[in-house]
Design a protein around this motif. Structure first.
Motif, PDB file in Angstrom:
ATOM      1  N   ASN A  98       0.828  -1.191   0.000  1.00 33.66           N
ATOM      2  CA  ASN A  98       0.000   0.000   0.000  1.00 33.66           C
ATOM      3  C   ASN A  98       0.870   1.251   0.000  1.00 33.66           C
ATOM      4  OD1 ASN A  98      -2.386  -1.527   0.143  1.00 33.66           O
ATOM      5  ND2 ASN A  98      -2.184  -1.686   2.367  1.00 33.66           N
ATOM      6  N   GLY A  99       0.388   2.313  -0.612  1.00 33.98           N
ATOM      7  CA  GLY A  99       1.135   3.563  -0.607  1.00 33.98           C
ATOM      8  C   GLY A  99       0.702   4.465  -1.750  1.00 33.98           C
ATOM      9  N   TYR A 100       1.601   5.355  -2.120  1.00 32.60           N
ATOM     10  CA  TYR A 100       1.353   6.303  -3.203  1.00 32.60           C
ATOM     11  C   TYR A 100       2.394   6.074  -4.300  1.00 32.60           C
ATOM     12  CZ  TYR A 100      -1.606   8.725   0.149  1.00 32.60           C
ATOM     13  OH  TYR A 100      -2.585   9.027   1.056  1.00 32.60           O
ATOM     14  N   LEU A 101       1.938   6.172  -5.544  1.00 33.28           N
ATOM     15  CA  LEU A 101       2.860   5.968  -6.648  1.00 33.28           C
ATOM     16  C   LEU A 101       3.859   7.115  -6.684  1.00 33.28           C
ATOM     17  CD1 LEU A 101       3.495   4.120  -9.066  1.00 33.28           C
ATOM     18  CD2 LEU A 101       2.162   5.668 -10.487  1.00 33.28           C
ATOM     19  N   LYS A 102       5.117   6.750  -6.499  1.00 35.89           N
ATOM     20  CA  LYS A 102       6.181   7.754  -6.479  1.00 35.89           C
ATOM     21  C   LYS A 102       6.663   8.085  -7.881  1.00 35.89           C
ATOM     22  CE  LYS A 102      10.805   8.494  -4.540  1.00 35.89           C
ATOM     23  NZ  LYS A 102      11.875   7.908  -3.697  1.00 35.89           N
ATOM     24  N   LYS A 103       6.807   7.053  -8.740  1.00 39.02           N
ATOM     25  CA  LYS A 103       7.333   7.270 -10.074  1.00 39.02           C
ATOM     26  C   LYS A 103       7.071   6.041 -10.918  1.00 39.02           C
ATOM     27  CE  LYS A 103      11.577   8.670 -12.491  1.00 39.02           C
ATOM     28  NZ  LYS A 103      13.020   8.990 -12.346  1.00 39.02           N
ATOM     29  N   TRP A 104       6.763   6.251 -12.210  1.00 39.40           N
ATOM     30  CA  TRP A 104       6.695   5.125 -13.129  1.00 39.40           C
ATOM     31  C   TRP A 104       7.788   5.290 -14.174  1.00 39.40           C
ATOM     32  CZ3 TRP A 104       5.831   7.057 -17.932  1.00 39.40           C
ATOM     33  CH2 TRP A 104       5.062   8.224 -18.055  1.00 39.40           C
ATOM     34  N   GLY A 197      10.793  -4.246  -0.397  1.00 32.75           N
ATOM     35  CA  GLY A 197      11.138  -4.541  -1.788  1.00 32.75           C
ATOM     36  C   GLY A 197       9.939  -4.517  -2.710  1.00 32.75           C
ATOM     37  N   TYR A 198       8.729  -4.753  -2.152  1.00 32.49           N
ATOM     38  CA  TYR A 198       7.513  -4.702  -2.970  1.00 32.49           C
ATOM     39  C   TYR A 198       7.195  -3.281  -3.417  1.00 32.49           C
ATOM     40  CZ  TYR A 198       6.740  -9.435  -1.205  1.00 32.49           C
ATOM     41  OH  TYR A 198       6.880 -10.761  -0.887  1.00 32.49           O
ATOM     42  N   ARG A 199       7.876  -2.305  -2.832  1.00 33.93           N
ATOM     43  CA  ARG A 199       7.674  -0.919  -3.271  1.00 33.93           C
ATOM     44  C   ARG A 199       8.131  -0.741  -4.716  1.00 33.93           C
ATOM     45  NH1 ARG A 199      11.362   1.883  -1.144  1.00 33.93           N
ATOM     46  NH2 ARG A 199      10.430   3.892  -1.701  1.00 33.93           N
ATOM     47  N   ARG A 200       9.025  -1.566  -5.169  1.00 32.91           N
ATOM     48  CA  ARG A 200       9.536  -1.496  -6.541  1.00 32.91           C
ATOM     49  C   ARG A 200       8.888  -2.619  -7.355  1.00 32.91           C
ATOM     50  NH1 ARG A 200      13.544  -0.085  -3.110  1.00 32.91           N
ATOM     51  NH2 ARG A 200      14.023  -2.272  -2.695  1.00 32.91           N
ATOM     52  N   VAL A 201       8.179  -2.246  -8.379  1.00 29.03           N
ATOM     53  CA  VAL A 201       7.437  -3.184  -9.232  1.00 29.03           C
ATOM     54  C   VAL A 201       8.311  -3.516 -10.439  1.00 29.03           C
ATOM     55  CG1 VAL A 201       5.321  -3.580 -10.536  1.00 29.03           C
ATOM     56  CG2 VAL A 201       5.273  -2.150  -8.468  1.00 29.03           C
ATOM     57  N   HIS A 202       8.550  -4.817 -10.658  1.00 27.35           N
ATOM     58  CA  HIS A 202       9.420  -5.268 -11.734  1.00 27.35           C
ATOM     59  C   HIS A 202       8.617  -6.075 -12.758  1.00 27.35           C
ATOM     60  CE1 HIS A 202      13.134  -4.115  -9.577  1.00 27.35           C
ATOM     61  NE2 HIS A 202      12.457  -4.478  -8.482  1.00 27.35           N
ATOM     62  N   ALA A 203       9.140  -6.142 -13.983  1.00 24.30           N
ATOM     63  CA  ALA A 203       8.493  -6.903 -15.065  1.00 24.30           C
ATOM     64  C   ALA A 203       8.746  -8.396 -14.854  1.00 24.30           C
ATOM     65  CB  ALA A 203       9.030  -6.476 -16.420  1.00 24.30           C
ATOM     66  N   PRO A 204       7.700  -9.230 -14.903  1.00 27.44           N
ATOM     67  CA  PRO A 204       7.895 -10.671 -14.698  1.00 27.44           C
ATOM     68  C   PRO A 204       8.463 -11.408 -15.913  1.00 27.44           C
ATOM     69  CG  PRO A 204       5.579 -10.195 -15.065  1.00 27.44           C
ATOM     70  CD  PRO A 204       6.279  -8.865 -15.017  1.00 27.44           C
ATOM     71  N   PHE A 205       8.352 -10.834 -17.121  1.00 22.05           N
ATOM     72  CA  PHE A 205       8.882 -11.478 -18.324  1.00 22.05           C
ATOM     73  C   PHE A 205       9.083 -10.416 -19.400  1.00 22.05           C
ATOM     74  CE2 PHE A 205       4.260 -12.047 -18.182  1.00 22.05           C
ATOM     75  CZ  PHE A 205       3.872 -11.372 -19.327  1.00 22.05           C
ATOM     76  N   ASN A 206       9.713 -10.806 -20.503  1.00 19.10           N
ATOM     77  CA  ASN A 206       9.936  -9.891 -21.619  1.00 19.10           C
ATOM     78  C   ASN A 206       8.609  -9.628 -22.337  1.00 19.10           C
ATOM     79  OD1 ASN A 206      12.608 -10.218 -20.917  1.00 19.10           O
ATOM     80  ND2 ASN A 206      13.105 -11.530 -22.655  1.00 19.10           N
ATOM     81  N   VAL A 216       1.432   9.286 -11.290  1.00 25.15           N
ATOM     82  CA  VAL A 216       2.178   9.690 -10.099  1.00 25.15           C
ATOM     83  C   VAL A 216       1.226  10.327  -9.083  1.00 25.15           C
ATOM     84  CG1 VAL A 216       4.007  11.195  -9.238  1.00 25.15           C
ATOM     85  CG2 VAL A 216       4.288  10.002 -11.410  1.00 25.15           C
ATOM     86  N   GLY A 217       1.370   9.906  -7.836  1.00 24.14           N
ATOM     87  CA  GLY A 217       0.532  10.437  -6.764  1.00 24.14           C
ATOM     88  C   GLY A 217      -0.718   9.632  -6.487  1.00 24.14           C
ATOM     89  N   ALA A 218      -1.031   8.644  -7.302  1.00 20.17           N
ATOM     90  CA  ALA A 218      -2.243   7.838  -7.104  1.00 20.17           C
ATOM     91  C   ALA A 218      -2.079   6.947  -5.881  1.00 20.17           C
ATOM     92  CB  ALA A 218      -2.537   7.010  -8.339  1.00 20.17           C
ATOM     93  N   LEU A 219      -3.176   6.779  -5.142  1.00 25.97           N
ATOM     94  CA  LEU A 219      -3.176   5.899  -3.981  1.00 25.97           C
ATOM     95  C   LEU A 219      -3.238   4.451  -4.467  1.00 25.97           C
ATOM     96  CD1 LEU A 219      -3.326   5.447  -0.909  1.00 25.97           C
ATOM     97  CD2 LEU A 219      -5.830   5.635  -1.113  1.00 25.97           C
ATOM     98  N   ILE A 220      -2.321   3.631  -3.983  1.00 26.55           N
ATOM     99  CA  ILE A 220      -2.204   2.246  -4.418  1.00 26.55           C
ATOM    100  C   ILE A 220      -2.687   1.331  -3.303  1.00 26.55           C
ATOM    101  CG2 ILE A 220      -0.673   0.481  -5.314  1.00 26.55           C
ATOM    102  CD1 ILE A 220      -0.989   2.918  -7.123  1.00 26.55           C
ATOM    103  N   ASN A 221      -3.601   0.439  -3.644  1.00 23.92           N
ATOM    104  CA  ASN A 221      -4.075  -0.575  -2.716  1.00 23.92           C
ATOM    105  C   ASN A 221      -3.503  -1.925  -3.135  1.00 23.92           C
ATOM    106  OD1 ASN A 221      -5.751   1.220  -1.223  1.00 23.92           O
ATOM    107  ND2 ASN A 221      -7.290   1.096  -2.852  1.00 23.92           N
TER     108      ASN A 221
END
Length: 262
Positions: A98-104, A197-206, A216-221
């Protein structure tokens, strides 16, 4: 009453009977010749008519046909069926914190590799909890070290019978308790670090980013809000709906041509 004779059929008068007979014969021969000539003309006319009739009949019996050279037919029947062309793998990416989107870092149309950073989530409370957990770990480690040195002294006294057995057992139990507290604190810090570490979202595959649902700034559930949609475009997956009546005709290795009207 007097009977008049037609001059057209009147024979010439003569006193010689022989001459009259010759004239009669000549006249008969002429008439016979005329009759034979008429019969010949009639016969010729009938023959021409019969020949014309045969030619007309033969012409009427003729039929015009179109010929073609035989050849082997096609063994396969071509079917035109609807289909969908999609990515081989498609998935929606959700946050686990949970949190706020810091950057994409990636957006629609961007190609990504497995493990690439897609977005970062700002979770201030988690940072405080992690700092508190690390401080608690340092405290229990200090207590465990003190319990260890205390147990060492009591062990030396116990070897010379200079310490009561009850107190020695209490010091050893305190040391074991301190070690358990350290293990618990270490596990708690690792848990918080994993969550951090879940704060950073990574790509699961190519693949390619096909949708970005946050800014940016959106509330994330965690677990309920989609962040990205990722599609693997190499290879692609073609889905064809084949009617049951043609199912037996589908074999492995058959050629398929795809037409994309879009």
């Amino acid at each position: 009453m007097k009977t008049q004779t037609s001059h057209a059929f009147e024979l010439p008068k003569t006193d010689n009977p022989g001459t009259t007979l010759r004239l009669t014969k000549r006249t008969g021969l002429v008439i016979l010749g005329l009759l034979l000539s008429g019969a010949a003309l009639r016969l010729a006319a009938n023959q021409r008519h019969d020949q014309q009739l045969q030619e007309t009949t033969a012409a009427a019996l003729q039929r015009n046909v179109i010929t073609a050279h035989p050849r082997l037919g096609e063994n396969a029947r071509k079917l035109v069926l609807p289909a969908t062309l999609r990515g081989y793998t498609e998935t929606q990416i959700f946050a686990r914190s949970n949190g706020y989107l810091k950057k994409w870092h990636k957006t629609i149309g961007d190609p990504v590799k497995q493990g690439d950073l897609l977005a970062e989530i700002d979770v201030p409370e988690l940072e405080h909890e992690l700092a508190q957990g690390r401080a608690t770990l340092a405290q229990v480690k200090a207590k465990a070290e003190l319990a260890r040195t205390t147990l060492q002294r009591w062990s030396q006294l116990n070897e010379t019978d200079g310490a009561p057995l009850q107190e020695f057992e209490e010091k050893r139990a305190a040391f074991l308790q301190a070690e358990a507290d350290v293990a618990s604190a270490v596990a708690n810090v690792k848990r918080l670090e994993n969550i951090e570490g879940y704060r950073r979202v990574h790509a699961p595959f190519n693949g390619v980013i096909t949708r970005r649902a946050v800014d940016v700034g959106a509330l994330i559930n965690a677990g309920t809000q989609e962040l990205f949609a990722l599609t693997q475009t190499d290879p692609l997956r073609l889905n064809v709906w084949v009617p049951l009546a043609y199912a037996d005709e589908i074999k492995t290795g058959q050629d398929v041509s795809v037409r994309l009207p879009d």
